[in-house]
Each structure stands twice: as structure tokens, then as C-alpha cells.
Design a protein around this motif. Structure first.
Motif, PDB file in Angstrom:
ATOM      1  N   UNK A  66      -6.851  -2.275   2.273  1.00 41.95           N
ATOM      2  CA  UNK A  66      -6.281  -3.626   2.207  1.00 41.95           C
ATOM      3  C   UNK A  66      -6.618  -4.423   3.479  1.00 41.95           C
ATOM      4  N   UNK A  67      -6.548  -3.752   4.623  1.00 36.62           N
ATOM      5  CA  UNK A  67      -6.750  -4.450   5.902  1.00 36.62           C
ATOM      6  C   UNK A  67      -8.205  -4.815   6.137  1.00 36.62           C
ATOM      7  N   UNK A  68      -9.128  -3.995   5.627  1.00 36.06           N
ATOM      8  CA  UNK A  68     -10.539  -4.262   5.837  1.00 36.06           C
ATOM      9  C   UNK A  68     -11.134  -5.148   4.745  1.00 36.06           C
ATOM     10  N   UNK A 125     -11.519  -8.842   2.539  1.00 34.84           N
ATOM     11  CA  UNK A 125     -11.771 -10.220   2.985  1.00 34.84           C
ATOM     12  C   UNK A 125     -10.485 -10.939   3.360  1.00 34.84           C
ATOM     13  N   UNK A 126      -9.372 -10.568   2.730  1.00 31.83           N
ATOM     14  CA  UNK A 126      -8.090 -11.212   2.993  1.00 31.83           C
ATOM     15  C   UNK A 126      -7.182 -10.215   3.705  1.00 31.83           C
ATOM     16  N   UNK A 127      -7.358 -10.092   5.009  1.00 30.85           N
ATOM     17  CA  UNK A 127      -6.528  -9.164   5.783  1.00 30.85           C
ATOM     18  C   UNK A 127      -5.120  -9.742   5.943  1.00 30.85           C
ATOM     19  N   UNK A 128      -4.110  -8.889   6.061  1.00 29.11           N
ATOM     20  CA  UNK A 128      -2.726  -9.375   6.226  1.00 29.11           C
ATOM     21  C   UNK A 128      -2.514  -9.981   7.613  1.00 29.11           C
ATOM     22  N   UNK A 129      -1.451 -10.775   7.734  1.00 29.38           N
ATOM     23  CA  UNK A 129      -1.096 -11.359   9.030  1.00 29.38           C
ATOM     24  C   UNK A 129      -0.204 -10.431   9.843  1.00 29.38           C
ATOM     25  N   UNK A 130       0.471  -9.494   9.174  1.00 27.00           N
ATOM     26  CA  UNK A 130       1.348  -8.549   9.854  1.00 27.00           C
ATOM     27  C   UNK A 130       1.540  -7.338   8.949  1.00 27.00           C
ATOM     28  N   UNK A 131       1.762  -6.166   9.551  1.00 28.44           N
ATOM     29  CA  UNK A 131       1.913  -4.928   8.773  1.00 28.44           C
ATOM     30  C   UNK A 131       3.247  -4.266   9.111  1.00 28.44           C
ATOM     31  N   UNK A 166      -8.495   0.371  16.702  1.00 28.01           N
ATOM     32  CA  UNK A 166      -9.827   0.742  17.187  1.00 28.01           C
ATOM     33  C   UNK A 166     -10.929  -0.111  16.560  1.00 28.01           C
ATOM     34  N   UNK A 167     -10.589  -0.907  15.555  1.00 25.22           N
ATOM     35  CA  UNK A 167     -11.591  -1.706  14.854  1.00 25.22           C
ATOM     36  C   UNK A 167     -11.440  -3.181  15.226  1.00 25.22           C
ATOM     37  N   UNK A 168     -12.508  -3.847  15.711  1.00 26.58           N
ATOM     38  CA  UNK A 168     -12.408  -5.266  16.111  1.00 26.58           C
ATOM     39  C   UNK A 168     -11.924  -6.180  14.999  1.00 26.58           C
ATOM     40  N   UNK A 169     -12.157  -5.797  13.745  1.00 20.20           N
ATOM     41  CA  UNK A 169     -11.742  -6.648  12.625  1.00 20.20           C
ATOM     42  C   UNK A 169     -10.227  -6.699  12.465  1.00 20.20           C
ATOM     43  N   UNK A 170      -9.523  -5.637  12.895  1.00 24.21           N
ATOM     44  CA  UNK A 170      -8.094  -5.535  12.615  1.00 24.21           C
ATOM     45  C   UNK A 170      -7.246  -5.317  13.861  1.00 24.21           C
ATOM     46  N   UNK A 180       0.869  -1.182   0.000  1.00 19.47           N
ATOM     47  CA  UNK A 180       0.000   0.000   0.000  1.00 19.47           C
ATOM     48  C   UNK A 180       0.902   1.227   0.000  1.00 19.47           C
ATOM     49  N   UNK A 181       0.550   2.254  -0.788  1.00 17.46           N
ATOM     50  CA  UNK A 181       1.441   3.417  -0.925  1.00 17.46           C
ATOM     51  C   UNK A 181       0.988   4.611  -0.085  1.00 17.46           C
ATOM     52  N   UNK A 182      -0.105   4.446   0.663  1.00 17.34           N
ATOM     53  CA  UNK A 182      -0.535   5.514   1.569  1.00 17.34           C
ATOM     54  C   UNK A 182      -1.457   4.914   2.640  1.00 17.34           C
ATOM     55  N   UNK A 183      -1.843   5.746   3.606  1.00 19.77           N
ATOM     56  CA  UNK A 183      -2.642   5.256   4.720  1.00 19.77           C
ATOM     57  C   UNK A 183      -4.025   4.784   4.317  1.00 19.77           C
ATOM     58  N   UNK A 184      -4.706   5.541   3.433  1.00 19.96           N
ATOM     59  CA  UNK A 184      -6.049   5.158   3.010  1.00 19.96           C
ATOM     60  C   UNK A 184      -6.048   3.801   2.322  1.00 19.96           C
ATOM     61  N   UNK A 185      -5.066   3.579   1.451  1.00 18.37           N
ATOM     62  CA  UNK A 185      -4.971   2.306   0.743  1.00 18.37           C
ATOM     63  C   UNK A 185      -4.657   1.171   1.712  1.00 18.37           C
ATOM     64  N   UNK A 186      -3.852   1.469   2.736  1.00 15.96           N
ATOM     65  CA  UNK A 186      -3.526   0.453   3.739  1.00 15.96           C
ATOM     66  C   UNK A 186      -4.779  -0.013   4.473  1.00 15.96           C
ATOM     67  N   UNK A 187      -5.646   0.931   4.861  1.00 13.28           N
ATOM     68  CA  UNK A 187      -6.886   0.566   5.571  1.00 13.28           C
ATOM     69  C   UNK A 187      -7.790  -0.255   4.662  1.00 13.28           C
TER      70      UNK A 187
END
Length: 472
Positions: A56-58, A60-66, A86-90, A47-54
Motif C-alpha cells: 500500500x505504501x509503495x 502511487x497513492x501513498x498514505x499521509x500517516x500510518x 529505509x526507503x526514500x519514497x516512504x 492492511x491486514x499484515x506487514x507485506x500488504x502494508x508495504x
């Protein structure tokens, strides 16, 4: 040659899936370096910025580590980390900051945002590998602990054990709780007639359904003893509506028995029925045992009384104490009330037969209707034994005078207290189990009994009697 190909395919099929690492950085050169270090072992996403990172994380296939840079245009790494935590999903995804901002206050702020580690730029490949591997192992261990203990304890107790350094400390506290006890009627007799693997399968099917319902209503499963379940509402976390949730849970558990019996029918197993008792009161709750073996448990008279109340139930019935009824903050459908004197209780108590819960989320059992009796032209002689727990006392004579599909009208030679359990032995030596639900007269001794367990051969006899006498 083909066997070599097959062997290679099997080896590939059994290889564990690679962990996914999300690299978040606005500088292409930094991304290329980290990708080059990690790609031989891990699946690398970018991901090349914060918005894109979120995003990716939200997904269906969330990463195992960032691996997260701090200084980025728009949303910086601190804010990305804060939102993830702050989000239970991540919130459980480990975040390692990879940054040139390596002053002490920078690191402190990063840990306050929820990061698990820091890697300074320019990176050292060995350090990147070591820290990524360490935190993936820690996350895997954490998941294993939650998954393993989650099969035996409620999610709240697991959280307490993991998050609190005193989670395993022995000791308890006094608090008000509501206790629910459920038991399958006649299951001991079923277990004696079926193979052990069938009995275990039946219990597992039943417990799978009941566990889902209990957890839905935030109950803590304190004990599973064979086909019996003991659940607590009000520990480890106490809520104002503990009693209401316990009664709603009991109603939904009875409704869920339909799904249980459909599965039994598909597998050729006998149908079963469940009785539930609910009681509220003060108890001691906490970790009980020794340093080598302990459990989270509830102790007190409220538990024993719940067991007594449950023992009065017939299949499909929910009986609650007056304390539970008074503690409920919704209107209940009460189908009947009974005066009982449980063993160990010095005063008569009132218990209520609950048929459902009214309100915004109405939850009701089918209405109970008294089915008419069919009189027998030739009363059926039976041998009667009064049960104490699982044990039968001396036998005495009885006659079935009339019946319907669920209840017998009987004459007996000895007194049978209201709500006592009886074993009836038919002429062909088959046994069925009943509970006294009504006392009609003392001279002669005349009672109504509800069937709690009937084997197939006795069920055939009852069906024949109904058919023959309905026509006469």
C-alpha cells in the motif's frame, strides 16, 4: 435552484482533499474500531499484515500517516517501520504504533525504528484524533518549509537547516570550491526596450531551465541577480569531482539555451545568448550576515576571479581557469586558450575556451567554425565606445570593413584591448554590442569583434549588407 446547485458544486470543488490514514492490524475488530473513529474526517485504508502494508505504501497513492500494530504474524510492526524509514519514497510518512505492548523498552525500540508516537490499546478516540491531527500538521509544516526554502536554496542546504540544530549558526569555513557564473549577453539592453512583465517572464523562463541543470549536477545556487546566476560546487557538501561536475554543468547549460530560445520564439521574444565562467580555488563558505538576516554564501578571491573570467565570454562560450582545468578528472575539449590580466590580479593568467567533456558520458557543444568574411564595397562608419562594466567611455570613430553573421572586421581610431567590450552606434542611432576577440594590427588599428547583442533594426542592416555584398 440552478444557482444553488452551482454554488454547492463550487463549494465541493474547493474543499481540501482528505488526508489518507493507513490502518495496519491483523485483528478485524481493531480495524473496525479505528475506522469508526477516523472515517468521518479522513480517508481510511486498511492492511491486514506487514507485506500488504508495504505494498500500500509503495503504491502511487501513498498514505499521509500510518497507524501500525506491532504484534502481527509474519513481519511484525517494527520491521515494517524499519523498511519504510529505509526507503526514500516512504521515509517521510509518520508512523504511530497502536499496540498493547506499552512497556518502556517497547516504546524505546519503536522510536529507534523511526516511529513518531505511541497509542496504547485499548484506544481512547480523543487521543487517537489528537495525535493523528498533531502529526499531520507537523508533516504539513515540514513540507511547507521544504517547498518554500527549496525555491531559494539547494536541497542540501535545506536539509542542513532542518536537520541540524546549528544549521542557522553564523560563521564559515575555508575549503576548496568550484564557482560557476553565468550571465545573458546584452540583456540589460533588451530590458530597456521591452515591457517589464516581458523581461520578468524571460528571466523566469531562463532561470527555470538553468536551475534544473545546476541541481542535476549537485550545484548550490548561491545568488541570482537579474539574469546572472552564481553557483557553487563543493559546498555545503564537498565531493572529489566538483570541478568536473561544474564544467559538465556549464556545457549542459549552454545546450539548454536551445530550449530557452525556442520558448522565446513561441512567445515572440528576442533570442539571447549566455556566457559562462568557471574557476576553482579556496574560499570561505557558510552562513554570513546577522541574526536577523543571513544567507549561505561563498566569499573570497575565487568568486571575484570567476566574475572577471565570465566577463570575457561571448554568447555561447564557456571560459574556465587553469585551476579548474587541472582539477578536472576527465578530458576536456579545449577550443582555444587566452592570456588575460583581469582587474585586481597581479599576474597574467591563462583561461581556456571549453567546447565539451569527453569520456563515458560525452557532452559536447557544436564545433566552432570560422565563417568567412564578406568584404564591404562601402565600409560602414560607426561610433565606438569602450565599455567599463555597464558604462561607456568617450566615443571614437571606427569602420566595419568586412563581416559575417557573428563577427565584424573593423578599423578603429583608438586601441581596443583584447576581450574588451564595445558599443557600436550606427548611422541610424541604433546600438549594438560587441567584444574584441582578435587584434589584427597596430598600424592601422585593426580588430575582429564578435556580436554579443544586436537589436532587430541593426540585425536587419547586417543582413542587408551581407546580401548586397555577397552578390557583388
Amino acid at each position: 435552484m440552478s444557482s444553488d446547485i452551482q454554488s454547492g458544486e463550487n463549494a465541493t470543488a474547493t474543499q481540501p482533499e482528505k488526508a489518507t490514514i493507513l490502518v495496519v492490524d491483523d485483528t478485524p475488530e481493531n480495524i473496525d474500531v479505528l475506522r469508526g473513529v477516523l472515517k468521518s474526517i479522513y480517508t481510511v485504508r486498511v492492511a491486514i499484515n506487514g507485506e500488504q502494508a508495504l505494498q500500500r505504501c509503495f503504491s502511487d497513492k501513498a498514505p499521509d500517516l500510518i497507524l501500525l500494530d506491532i504484534m502481527m504474524p509474519g513481519m511484525d510492526g517494527y520491521e515494517v517501520c524499519r523498511r519504510l524509514k529505509a526507503d526514500p519514497r516512504t521515509e517521510g510518512i509518520p508512523v504511530i504504533f497502536v499496540t498493547a505492548m506499552n512497556e518502556t523498552h517497547d516504546e524505546v525500540l519503536g522510536f529507534e525504528m523511526g516511529a513518531v508516537d505511541y497509542i496504547s490499546k485499548p484506544i481512547t478516540p480523543a487521543i487517537v484524533h489528537a495525535r493523528v491531527e498533531t502529526h499531520l500538521k507537523l508533516r504539513s509544516a515540514y513540507r511547507f518549509i521544504r517547498d518554500t526554502f527549496g525555491r531559494y536554496l539547494s536541497e542540501e542546504i535545506v536539509d542542513s537547516l532542518i536537520d541540524s540544530p546549528h544549521g542557522l549558526k553564523l560563521g564559515g569555513e575555508k575549503r576548496d570550491v568550484t564557482v560557476l557564473m553565468a550571465d545573458l549577453r546584452g540583456f540589460t539592453s533588451i530590458g530597456e526596450r521591452l515591457p517589464a512583465e516581458t523581461v520578468v517572464d524571460m528571466i523566469n523562463i531562463y532561470l527555470a531551465e538553468m536551475t534544473e541543470v545546476i541541481q542535476k549536477y549537485l550545484g548550490t545556487i548561491d545568488e541570482i541577480i537579474g539574469d546572472a546566476v552564481l553557483a557553487i560546487f563543493g559546498a555545503p557538501i564537498q565531493r572529489e569531482d566538483d570541478a568536473t561536475r561544474a564544467v559538465r554543468c556549464a556545457v549542459e547549460m549552454q545546450l539548454a539555451m536551445g530550449a530557452v530560445n525556442r520558448i522565446y520564439q513561441q512567445k515572440g521574444y528576442p533570442k539571447v545568448q549566455m556566457g559562462i565562467g568557471v574557476n576553482s580555488g579556496a574560499a570561505i563558505v557558510g552562513n554570513i550576515g546577522s541574526k536577523k538576516r543571513s544567507k549561505y554564501a561563498v566569499v573570497g578571491r575565487v568568486v571575484n576571479t570567476t566574475s572577471r573570467i565570465e566577463s570575457y565570454t561571448v554568447g555561447g562560450q564557456i571560459l574556465i581557469s587553469e585551476a579548474t582545468r587541472n582539477a578536472c578528472d576527465v578530458l576536456l575539449r579545449i577550443d582555444n586558450e587566452l592570456q588575460v590580466m583581469p582587474k585586481g590580479i597581479t599576474e597574467e593568467m591563462t583561461i581556456y575556451d571549453v567546447g565539451g567533456v569527453y569520456g563515458d558520458e560525452e557532452l559536447l557543444l557544436p564545433d566552432k567554425r570560422d565563417e568567412p568574411f564578406i568584404a564591404l564595397s562601402n565600409p560602414v562608419d560607426v561610433s565606438v565606445s569602450l565599455l567599463e562594466g555597464k558604462f561607456a567611455r568617450e566615443r571614437f570613430a571606427g569602420k566595419i570593413l568586412a563581416l559575417n553573421a557573428a563577427v565584424f572586421d573593423m578599423q578603429v581610431e583608438q586601441e581596443c584591448p583584447l576581450l574588451s567590450s564595445l558599443k557600436l552606434t550606427l548611422a541610424d542611432a541604433s546600438d549594438l554590442y560587441v567584444k574584441v576577440i582578435r587584434q589584427i594590427s597596430d598600424d592601422p588599428l585593426h580588430v575582429h569583434v564578435c556580436i554579443t547583442y544586436i537589436p532587430a533594426e541593426a540585425e536587419i542592416l547586417v543582413s542587408r549588407l551581407l546580401a548586397e555584398n555577397a552578390l557583388s
